[in-house]
Design a protein around this motif. Sequence first.
Motif, mmCIF file in Angstrom:
data_model
loop_
_atom_site.group_PDB
_atom_site.id
_atom_site.type_symbol
_atom_site.label_atom_id
_atom_site.label_comp_id
_atom_site.label_asym_id
_atom_site.label_seq_id
_atom_site.Cartn_x
_atom_site.Cartn_y
_atom_site.Cartn_z
ATOM 1 N N GLY A 119 -15.887 13.220 -2.664
ATOM 2 C CA GLY A 119 -16.304 14.620 -2.695
ATOM 3 C C GLY A 119 -15.320 15.555 -2.039
ATOM 4 O O GLY A 119 -15.526 16.776 -2.050
ATOM 5 N N ILE A 120 -14.236 14.996 -1.446
ATOM 6 C CA ILE A 120 -13.253 15.847 -0.750
ATOM 7 C C ILE A 120 -11.869 15.681 -1.372
ATOM 8 O O ILE A 120 -11.279 16.617 -1.877
ATOM 9 C CB ILE A 120 -13.205 15.528 0.754
ATOM 10 C CG1 ILE A 120 -14.588 15.707 1.384
ATOM 11 C CG2 ILE A 120 -12.170 16.423 1.447
ATOM 12 C CD1 ILE A 120 -14.657 15.326 2.834
ATOM 13 N N GLY A 121 -11.326 14.463 -1.315
ATOM 14 C CA GLY A 121 -9.985 14.256 -1.846
ATOM 15 C C GLY A 121 -9.390 12.941 -1.371
ATOM 16 O O GLY A 121 -10.083 11.919 -1.306
ATOM 17 N N TYR A 122 -8.123 12.974 -0.972
ATOM 18 C CA TYR A 122 -7.404 11.774 -0.586
ATOM 19 C C TYR A 122 -6.621 11.990 0.710
ATOM 20 O O TYR A 122 -6.271 13.101 1.062
ATOM 21 C CB TYR A 122 -6.411 11.354 -1.693
ATOM 22 C CG TYR A 122 -7.039 11.113 -3.021
ATOM 23 C CD1 TYR A 122 -7.605 9.886 -3.330
ATOM 24 C CD2 TYR A 122 -7.059 12.111 -3.998
ATOM 25 C CE1 TYR A 122 -8.184 9.653 -4.578
ATOM 26 C CE2 TYR A 122 -7.639 11.891 -5.237
ATOM 27 C CZ TYR A 122 -8.203 10.662 -5.523
ATOM 28 O OH TYR A 122 -8.774 10.428 -6.742
ATOM 29 N N ARG A 163 -1.771 3.378 -7.105
ATOM 30 C CA ARG A 163 -2.436 2.299 -6.368
ATOM 31 C C ARG A 163 -2.102 0.930 -6.965
ATOM 32 O O ARG A 163 -1.895 -0.041 -6.230
ATOM 33 C CB ARG A 163 -3.943 2.526 -6.371
ATOM 34 C CG ARG A 163 -4.411 3.560 -5.356
ATOM 35 C CD ARG A 163 -5.887 3.853 -5.517
ATOM 36 N NE ARG A 163 -6.401 4.619 -4.384
ATOM 37 C CZ ARG A 163 -7.559 5.268 -4.392
ATOM 38 N NH1 ARG A 163 -8.323 5.249 -5.488
ATOM 39 N NH2 ARG A 163 -7.957 5.926 -3.322
ATOM 40 N N ASP A 164 -2.063 0.850 -8.293
ATOM 41 C CA ASP A 164 -1.726 -0.428 -8.933
ATOM 42 C C ASP A 164 -0.352 -0.925 -8.499
ATOM 43 O O ASP A 164 -0.110 -2.133 -8.444
ATOM 44 C CB ASP A 164 -1.742 -0.270 -10.460
ATOM 45 C CG ASP A 164 -3.154 -0.175 -11.026
ATOM 46 O OD1 ASP A 164 -4.095 -0.584 -10.331
ATOM 47 O OD2 ASP A 164 -3.300 0.320 -12.167
ATOM 48 N N LYS A 165 0.532 -0.001 -8.169
ATOM 49 C CA LYS A 165 1.911 -0.372 -7.825
ATOM 50 C C LYS A 165 2.107 -0.668 -6.339
ATOM 51 O O LYS A 165 2.936 -1.506 -5.989
ATOM 52 C CB LYS A 165 2.867 0.747 -8.255
ATOM 53 C CG LYS A 165 2.952 0.931 -9.761
ATOM 54 C CD LYS A 165 3.902 2.064 -10.130
ATOM 55 C CE LYS A 165 3.983 2.248 -11.647
ATOM 56 N NZ LYS A 165 4.910 3.345 -12.035
ATOM 57 N N ILE A 166 1.368 0.036 -5.466
ATOM 58 C CA ILE A 166 1.667 -0.103 -4.032
ATOM 59 C C ILE A 166 0.611 -0.875 -3.245
ATOM 60 O O ILE A 166 0.907 -1.367 -2.152
ATOM 61 C CB ILE A 166 1.868 1.276 -3.365
ATOM 62 C CG1 ILE A 166 0.554 2.079 -3.340
ATOM 63 C CG2 ILE A 166 2.985 2.051 -4.058
ATOM 64 C CD1 ILE A 166 0.646 3.367 -2.545
ATOM 65 N N GLU A 167 -0.599 -0.983 -3.768
ATOM 66 C CA GLU A 167 -1.670 -1.650 -3.032
ATOM 67 C C GLU A 167 -1.670 -3.153 -3.300
ATOM 68 O O GLU A 167 -1.320 -3.605 -4.388
ATOM 69 C CB GLU A 167 -3.038 -1.078 -3.428
ATOM 70 C CG GLU A 167 -3.191 0.415 -3.209
ATOM 71 C CD GLU A 167 -3.400 0.791 -1.741
ATOM 72 O OE1 GLU A 167 -3.422 -0.119 -0.884
ATOM 73 O OE2 GLU A 167 -3.548 1.988 -1.464
ATOM 74 N N ASP A 168 -2.082 -3.928 -2.301
ATOM 75 C CA ASP A 168 -2.285 -5.362 -2.524
ATOM 76 C C ASP A 168 -3.454 -5.582 -3.476
ATOM 77 O O ASP A 168 -3.402 -6.431 -4.361
ATOM 78 C CB ASP A 168 -2.558 -6.066 -1.187
ATOM 79 C CG ASP A 168 -1.330 -6.096 -0.298
ATOM 80 O OD1 ASP A 168 -0.198 -6.040 -0.835
ATOM 81 O OD2 ASP A 168 -1.496 -6.156 0.930
ATOM 82 N N ARG A 169 -4.508 -4.784 -3.265
ATOM 83 C CA ARG A 169 -5.671 -4.813 -4.159
ATOM 84 C C ARG A 169 -6.052 -3.363 -4.424
ATOM 85 O O ARG A 169 -6.558 -2.684 -3.535
ATOM 86 C CB ARG A 169 -6.842 -5.569 -3.525
ATOM 87 C CG ARG A 169 -6.572 -7.045 -3.283
ATOM 88 C CD ARG A 169 -7.729 -7.689 -2.531
ATOM 89 N NE ARG A 169 -8.977 -7.583 -3.279
ATOM 90 C CZ ARG A 169 -10.170 -7.920 -2.764
ATOM 91 N NH1 ARG A 169 -10.247 -8.351 -1.506
ATOM 92 N NH2 ARG A 169 -11.253 -7.819 -3.494
ATOM 93 N N LYS A 186 -9.435 -2.123 -3.458
ATOM 94 C CA LYS A 186 -9.679 -1.886 -2.033
ATOM 95 C C LYS A 186 -8.403 -1.305 -1.418
ATOM 96 O O LYS A 186 -7.694 -1.991 -0.670
ATOM 97 C CB LYS A 186 -10.092 -3.171 -1.320
ATOM 98 C CG LYS A 186 -11.458 -3.689 -1.751
ATOM 99 C CD LYS A 186 -11.882 -4.883 -0.920
ATOM 100 C CE LYS A 186 -13.274 -5.350 -1.313
ATOM 101 N NZ LYS A 186 -13.724 -6.518 -0.489
ATOM 102 N N PRO A 187 -8.100 -0.065 -1.724
ATOM 103 C CA PRO A 187 -6.816 0.531 -1.303
ATOM 104 C C PRO A 187 -6.707 0.715 0.205
ATOM 105 O O PRO A 187 -7.675 1.089 0.877
ATOM 106 C CB PRO A 187 -6.811 1.886 -2.020
ATOM 107 C CG PRO A 187 -8.250 2.211 -2.238
ATOM 108 C CD PRO A 187 -8.924 0.900 -2.487
ATOM 109 N N GLN A 188 -5.525 0.447 0.720
ATOM 110 C CA GLN A 188 -5.237 0.644 2.138
ATOM 111 C C GLN A 188 -4.320 1.848 2.368
ATOM 112 O O GLN A 188 -4.363 2.468 3.427
ATOM 113 C CB GLN A 188 -4.571 -0.614 2.715
ATOM 114 C CG GLN A 188 -5.425 -1.862 2.620
ATOM 115 C CD GLN A 188 -6.722 -1.708 3.389
ATOM 116 O OE1 GLN A 188 -6.721 -1.287 4.555
ATOM 117 N NE2 GLN A 188 -7.836 -2.039 2.744
#
Length: 234
Positions: free
Chosen positions: A226-229, A208-214, A217-219
């Motif tokens: 409780g489930i996953g991603y 996330r640090d590499k691909i997200e703008d923030r 607040k991941p996009q």
Amino acid sequence: MKTQILLVEDDYSISDMVANYLRKEGFDVVCTYDGEQGIQAVMSQQYDLVLLDLMLPKLDGLEFLKLVRVYNTTPVLIISAKDDDVDKVVGLEFGADDYIVKPFSLIELTARVKAMIRRTTKYSSTVVEKKSVSRVLKVGELTINVDDFTVTKNDQDIMLTSKEFQILYLLASNPNKVFTKEHIYRAVWNEEYYSDENSINVQISRLRDKIEDRSSKPQYIKTLWGIGYKLGEF
């Protein structure tokens, strides 16, 4: 055209011995001496067979194998000083096709090489022509190229580790699927999951640090608590 073999072996004496013997047998052999050189070679040229040592500098044999198997089906024969059944099984489960232990007979090695190439030729003999298909995924501002293992965002290169790339590719290639941590661990680590959440959490955080703008607040990588991603919607 000669059969193209890639030899990934950090011991120069063994590399020279194997390469010279196989060349006398009529094969074209390219030698590399660490995992990173091996990956670069696989990405730049198509080989008929890879001979792979496990104990390599910079990128070990199993990491090399997992990385190659993301996008490449070239047969791999492991050559290693490790004679443990667990290491053999792990290597085969990670995508190797056969295994030979050092010290080995050059006659036996050559026989195995020829047998693997015969099998590959037999199973692909019905294919008249193989067209090179560039497998590129576009997600939002990201471009994920599976053929050369690269990721760009707005035409800027993003340097990912092998596990970060595999996690991103797993989610991006299954945009409507929710992955539990267990599913991700088994797919990327190729191991049984024993509630090792920390390994996954660290990889997701770094990705996330590499691909997200923030990253707060991941996009791209959405958490379903409780489930996953899953992949974000674009």
